[in-house]
Scaffold this motif. Structure first.
Motif, PDB file in Angstrom:
ATOM      1  N   ALA A  39      10.962  66.575  11.329  1.00 14.86           N
ATOM      2  CA  ALA A  39      10.654  66.195   9.934  1.00 14.86           C
ATOM      3  C   ALA A  39       8.517  66.448   9.483  1.00 14.86           C
ATOM      4  CB  ALA A  39       9.555  64.430  10.711  1.00 14.86           C
ATOM      5  N   GLY A  40       8.393  67.137  10.042  1.00 18.31           N
ATOM      6  CA  GLY A  40       7.471  68.711   9.474  1.00 18.31           C
ATOM      7  C   GLY A  40       7.855  68.727   8.266  1.00 18.31           C
ATOM      8  N   GLN A  41       8.736  69.695   8.649  1.00 19.55           N
ATOM      9  CA  GLN A  41       9.431  70.184   7.140  1.00 19.55           C
ATOM     10  C   GLN A  41       9.875  69.402   6.226  1.00 19.55           C
ATOM     11  OE1 GLN A  41      12.862  73.294   8.162  1.00 19.55           O
ATOM     12  NE2 GLN A  41      12.043  72.762   9.910  1.00 19.55           N
ATOM     13  N   ILE A  42      10.076  67.886   5.896  1.00 18.44           N
ATOM     14  CA  ILE A  42      10.568  66.804   4.837  1.00 18.44           C
ATOM     15  C   ILE A  42       9.003  67.161   4.665  1.00 18.44           C
ATOM     16  CG2 ILE A  42      11.807  65.270   4.119  1.00 18.44           C
ATOM     17  CD1 ILE A  42      13.493  65.553   5.812  1.00 18.44           C
ATOM     18  N   THR A  43       8.095  66.901   5.077  1.00 20.36           N
ATOM     19  CA  THR A  43       6.687  65.866   4.768  1.00 20.36           C
ATOM     20  C   THR A  43       6.061  66.882   4.344  1.00 20.36           C
ATOM     21  OG1 THR A  43       6.226  66.319   6.796  1.00 20.36           O
ATOM     22  CG2 THR A  43       7.024  64.054   5.832  1.00 20.36           C
ATOM     23  N   ASP A  44       6.236  68.241   4.419  1.00 23.91           N
ATOM     24  CA  ASP A  44       5.725  69.312   4.377  1.00 23.91           C
ATOM     25  C   ASP A  44       6.015  69.922   2.813  1.00 23.91           C
ATOM     26  OD1 ASP A  44       3.666  69.173   6.062  1.00 23.91           O
ATOM     27  OD2 ASP A  44       4.570  71.072   7.141  1.00 23.91           O
ATOM     28  N   TYR A  45       7.057  69.776   2.722  1.00 22.51           N
ATOM     29  CA  TYR A  45       8.388  70.160   1.060  1.00 22.51           C
ATOM     30  C   TYR A  45       7.275  69.459   0.007  1.00 22.51           C
ATOM     31  CZ  TYR A  45      11.967  71.040  -1.959  1.00 22.51           C
ATOM     32  OH  TYR A  45      12.548  70.414  -3.381  1.00 22.51           O
ATOM     33  N   LEU A  46       7.299  67.966   0.345  1.00 27.89           N
ATOM     34  CA  LEU A  46       7.441  66.932  -0.313  1.00 27.89           C
ATOM     35  C   LEU A  46       5.756  67.329  -1.084  1.00 27.89           C
ATOM     36  CD1 LEU A  46       9.020  63.951   0.912  1.00 27.89           C
ATOM     37  CD2 LEU A  46       9.914  65.007  -1.079  1.00 27.89           C
ATOM     38  N   LYS A  47       4.331  67.125  -0.102  1.00 29.48           N
ATOM     39  CA  LYS A  47       3.465  67.113  -0.368  1.00 29.48           C
ATOM     40  C   LYS A  47       3.400  68.502  -0.966  1.00 29.48           C
ATOM     41  CE  LYS A  47       1.496  65.399   3.173  1.00 29.48           C
ATOM     42  NZ  LYS A  47       0.630  65.300   5.572  1.00 29.48           N
ATOM     43  N   THR A  48       4.010  69.660  -0.829  1.00 32.39           N
ATOM     44  CA  THR A  48       4.175  71.463  -1.730  1.00 32.39           C
ATOM     45  C   THR A  48       4.156  70.923  -2.966  1.00 32.39           C
ATOM     46  OG1 THR A  48       4.384  72.103  -0.058  1.00 32.39           O
ATOM     47  CG2 THR A  48       4.730  73.389  -1.265  1.00 32.39           C
ATOM     48  N   ASN A  49       5.590  69.909  -3.490  1.00 32.69           N
ATOM     49  CA  ASN A  49       5.700  69.571  -4.938  1.00 32.69           C
ATOM     50  C   ASN A  49       4.973  68.214  -5.509  1.00 32.69           C
ATOM     51  OD1 ASN A  49       8.450  71.793  -5.115  1.00 32.69           O
ATOM     52  ND2 ASN A  49       8.247  71.284  -3.132  1.00 32.69           N
ATOM     53  N   ASP A  50       3.861  68.426  -4.456  1.00 33.64           N
ATOM     54  CA  ASP A  50       3.344  67.392  -5.237  1.00 33.64           C
ATOM     55  C   ASP A  50       4.467  66.153  -5.389  1.00 33.64           C
ATOM     56  OD1 ASP A  50       0.696  68.307  -5.447  1.00 33.64           O
ATOM     57  OD2 ASP A  50       1.386  69.492  -7.599  1.00 33.64           O
ATOM     58  N   ASN A  51       5.027  65.857  -3.822  1.00 36.75           N
ATOM     59  CA  ASN A  51       5.703  64.758  -4.899  1.00 36.75           C
ATOM     60  C   ASN A  51       6.996  64.734  -5.685  1.00 36.75           C
ATOM     61  OD1 ASN A  51       5.192  63.653  -2.076  1.00 36.75           O
ATOM     62  ND2 ASN A  51       3.476  62.230  -2.446  1.00 36.75           N
ATOM     63  N   PHE A  52       6.685  65.826  -6.439  1.00 32.92           N
ATOM     64  CA  PHE A  52       7.736  65.726  -7.556  1.00 32.92           C
ATOM     65  C   PHE A  52       7.264  64.204  -8.370  1.00 32.92           C
ATOM     66  CE2 PHE A  52       9.861  67.445  -4.669  1.00 32.92           C
ATOM     67  CZ  PHE A  52      10.326  68.407  -5.062  1.00 32.92           C
ATOM     68  N   GLY A  53       6.420  63.915  -8.591  1.00 27.66           N
ATOM     69  CA  GLY A  53       5.396  63.457  -9.669  1.00 27.66           C
ATOM     70  C   GLY A  53       5.772  61.951  -9.667  1.00 27.66           C
ATOM     71  N   LEU A  54       6.219  61.300  -8.452  1.00 31.55           N
ATOM     72  CA  LEU A  54       6.707  60.031  -7.851  1.00 31.55           C
ATOM     73  C   LEU A  54       5.870  59.617  -7.033  1.00 31.55           C
ATOM     74  CD1 LEU A  54      10.529  61.023  -8.271  1.00 31.55           C
ATOM     75  CD2 LEU A  54       9.406  59.710  -9.448  1.00 31.55           C
ATOM     76  N   ASP A  55       5.665  57.985  -6.693  1.00 29.62           N
ATOM     77  CA  ASP A  55       5.771  57.774  -5.867  1.00 29.62           C
ATOM     78  C   ASP A  55       6.704  57.594  -3.953  1.00 29.62           C
ATOM     79  OD1 ASP A  55       4.434  55.744  -3.514  1.00 29.62           O
ATOM     80  OD2 ASP A  55       4.689  54.116  -5.178  1.00 29.62           O
ATOM     81  N   ILE A  56       5.976  58.675  -3.592  1.00 27.65           N
ATOM     82  CA  ILE A  56       6.994  59.632  -2.919  1.00 27.65           C
ATOM     83  C   ILE A  56       6.471  59.057  -0.914  1.00 27.65           C
ATOM     84  CG2 ILE A  56       8.062  60.558  -1.411  1.00 27.65           C
ATOM     85  CD1 ILE A  56       9.194  62.501  -3.500  1.00 27.65           C
TER      86      ILE A  56
END
Length: 260
Positions: free
Chosen positions: A58-75
């Motif tokens: 799970a941490g790989q996914i959450t870290d990836y989203l954080k690194t990409n600022d949730n792609f400007g979305l409410d994730i």
């Protein structure tokens, strides 16, 4: 507000050994993780809130989203690290993260398609289906209302249609794909067998029914029980190009798919 859920909690066993060190959502196709492709498709279709369920690495996914600022979305993250809840349980757990008055588009993380998400009707529960070869089919009447499920190899039936024992022989191998339906409707005397795409719309009208289900269950079992008393429709996507990136031998096809 348009909202969606990405199923990304699976173990990805069919993609071993890649998933021995990463979640399926992070397997790369065309230089980007599978989850990137789904998020971009949702974003381009106007979806603002996305819930991602996580379990395996799970941490790989959450870290990836954080690194990409949730792609400007409410994730938002629905954490299933303590227990994998299957598809139905995953939706049930994630419900507090959504606007309860709006439908939820559900999208498997390993599905690539050319489906126009904006063309989907959102006024009722909806399963996106197509005419493709598989062992397991959903069954719809002429109005595209769901009535059941069948495995054409075993003849197994699920859903309201399963009560009609005289139908079982019609779903054995090498039989015609349409059968007479003794459901008392002269307008819709036949059922069509169509394959599920891994994309569906969970409508708020069904949310109260989740209360009677356990913590962990498949969403298709839920739909097959609910369709007896509730309108659940199919949306047949014409000219659909869809690829389930669930096995190692589909990765090369996936590279070609995203390059088109």
């Amino acid at each position: 507000m348009k909202q969606a859920m990405i199923f990304a909690a699976g173990l990805g066993t069919r993609l071993k050994p890649l998933t021995d060190t990463m979640p399926k959502a992070m397997v790369r196709v065309g230089g980007q993780p599978l989850i990137w492709h789904v998020i971009q498709k949702l974003k381009q279709s106007g979806y603002e809130r996305i819930v991602v369920n996580v379990h395996h690495f799970a941490g790989q996914i959450t870290d990836y989203l954080k690194t990409n600022d949730n792609f400007g979305l409410d994730i938002r993250i629905s954490d299933e690290t303590s227990q994998l809840l299957e598809t139905g349980g995953g939706i049930k757990k994630a419900m507090p993260l959504f606007d309860p008055s709006e439908p939820i588009l559900i999208h498997n993380v390993d599905i690539l398609s050319n489906l126009d998400l904006n063309a989907l009707p959102m006024d009722a529960p909806l399963l996106v289906v197509s005419e493709r070869k598989t062992k397991r089919y959903l069954m719809f009447d002429n109005d595209m209302r769901l009535h059941g499920w069948t495995n054409i190899e075993t003849g197994e039936l699920k859903g309201p249609i399963s009560q009609f024992s005289d139908l079982r022989s019609a779903f054995l191998p090498c039989k015609r794909p349409q059968v007479e339906r003794p459901l008392g409707s002269s307008k819709n005397s036949q059922l069509r067998k169509l394959a599920f795409s891994g994309i569906h719309v969970f409508h708020p009208s069904l949310a109260p029914l989740l209360d009677e289900w356990p913590e962990r269950f498949p969403i298709m079992d839920f739909y097959l029980k609910a369709c007896g008393d509730n309108l659940i429709k199919g949306y047949e996507a014409k000219d659909l190009r869809l690829l389930d990136v669930g096995k190692l031998d589909t990765l090369e096809k996936a590279e070609e798919f995203v390059s088109l």
